[in-house]
Design an enzyme around this catalytic site. Structure first.
Site, short mmCIF file in Angstrom:
data_model
loop_
_atom_site.label_atom_id
_atom_site.label_comp_id
_atom_site.label_asym_id
_atom_site.label_seq_id
_atom_site.Cartn_x
_atom_site.Cartn_y
_atom_site.Cartn_z
CG ASP A 2 -36.06 -1.41 9.16
OD1 ASP A 2 -36.89 -0.90 10.62
OD2 ASP A 2 -36.99 -2.48 8.79
N PRO A 26 -32.16 -8.65 -1.48
CG PRO A 26 -32.27 -9.99 -0.52
CD PRO A 26 -31.87 -9.70 -0.38
CB VAL A 27 -36.33 -5.23 -4.13
CG1 VAL A 27 -37.76 -3.90 -3.64
CG2 VAL A 27 -35.02 -4.87 -4.30
CE LYS A 82 -34.30 -5.17 8.77
NZ LYS A 82 -35.15 -6.00 9.43
N GLY A 104 -34.07 -5.00 5.71
CA GLY A 104 -33.64 -3.79 4.91
C GLY A 104 -32.69 -3.01 3.55
N GLY A 105 -33.16 -3.25 3.09
CA GLY A 105 -32.01 -2.95 2.03
C GLY A 105 -32.18 -1.22 1.88
N GLY A 106 -33.45 -0.90 1.56
CA GLY A 106 -33.63 0.85 1.57
C GLY A 106 -33.04 1.49 1.73
CB SER A 107 -33.81 1.17 6.39
OG SER A 107 -35.19 0.80 5.81
CB SER A 108 -29.12 -1.22 4.01
OG SER A 108 -27.32 -0.38 4.44
#
Ligand code: C5P
Length: 303
Positions: A146, A104-105, A21, A110-114
């Protein structure tokens, strides 16, 4: 990886993509007694995704393998989401999850949340639990602020600490130039560095008007991120990347959320790709990508 490696108990295997996102607006109202900050943000999904494969195993709990080895521990939101799902359903889960990172971390995308939201969807599917979207979103809220929004894309307004989510119809669709800094920025550090004065001089309350904009220029004039000064305080590298993009003519470049990714909106893919090429040619270590937006949720595919 062979299917038999993923399929030790001969059970079903399912895959899903977890889109990222960007925050088009992000108004911060203040710090709460619980340490979180009240905010309001118009968020859209963009076509840069992590990929998950999930298999039911015979025993051993939840095991995660990740393309970035440092992210494979039990603190990963994927493992925490699977654990939260198991607690909600009152059952022990035996799963092997493979996570291929592309988002990207610490990038504010929102990578971890997704990944956590996709894990909840995969668990629901593989275990035939039949939980509805709103229940999955509520379980997700306990995993991270998120996570719920990823059940309501392609576009949504989030409020509170992020757990209150309303899907919205976004008029614009087009291309997003992402400028990805190699430096990860900690969300907690950014919120700690936020000052009420940061929000005073910024645009606010424009999420409804932004959702109604039809061109990249019109929409870009309404973008704001009250966390931007805090991100720059935490990371000189992101501030440097912001200045680089401004010099390349990206006059409405914004930081996404509390992270290290910058973005600029375009109606035409070619125009976005031209700027991406210039960024890459500079050799500053900033990675440039052009992705479509807005995007919603990927289907679950059983293999
Ligand atoms: O909820 P989550 O664990 O993703 O948040 C990470 C950190 O970001 C929190 O511990 C908090 O410091 C900060 N945060 C905040 N206000 C929010 C969301 C996150 O202060 N609305």
């Amino acid at each position: 990886m062979t299917d038999s490696a993923l399929h030790p108990a001969g059970g079903p295997v399912a895959t899903a993509s977890a889109y990222s996102k960007i925050n088009l607006t992000l108004d911060v109202f203040g710090r709460r007694d619980d340490g979180y900050h009240n905010l309001r943000s118009l968020v859209i999904g963009v076509d840069l995704a992590d990929h998950l494969r999930c298999a039911i195993t015979s025993d051993g709990g939840v095991k995660l393998r990740c393309s970035e080895a440092t992210l494979a521990g039990s603190v990963n939101l994927v493992v925490r989401a699977a654990a939260a799902f198991g607690r909600h359903c009152g059952r022990r889960l035996d799963l092997r999850i493979d996570l291929e990172k592309r988002i990207p971390v610490g990038g504010g995308m929102g990578g971890g949340s997704s990944d956590a939201a996709a894990t909840l969807r995969l668990c629901n599917h593989l275990l035939s639990a039949g939980l509805d979207r709103s229940t999955l979103s509520t379980i997700g809220a306990g995993v991270g602020s998120d996570v719920p929004l990823f059940f309501h894309l392609p576009a949504a307004v989030i409020a509170g600490r992020g757990e209150s989510v309303e899907p919205v119809a976004l008029k614009w669709s087009g291309w997003v130039l992402l400028a990805i800094c190699s430096e990860a920025v900690s969300t907690a550090d950014v919120y700690r560095a936020w000052r009420p004065a940061d929000s005073k001089s910024m645009l606010r309350g424009l999420d409804a008007e932004a959702a109604a904009a039809t061109t990249a220029d019109e929409l870009s004039a309404m973008l704001s991120n009250h966390l931007e000064p805090a991100v720059f305080r935490v990371s000189q590298a992101v501030e440097g990347a912001y200045e680089t993009l401004r010099r390349l003519g990206c006059s409405t470049v914004r930081v996404s959320g509390a992270g290290s990714t910058l973005y600029q909106l375009f109606d035409e893919r070619d125009a976005a790709c031209r700027v991406a090429g210039e960024i890459e040619r500079l050799g500053t270590g900033i990675r440039a990508l052009v992705v479509a937006a807005p995007v919603g949720e990927s289907p679950i595919v059983e293999t």
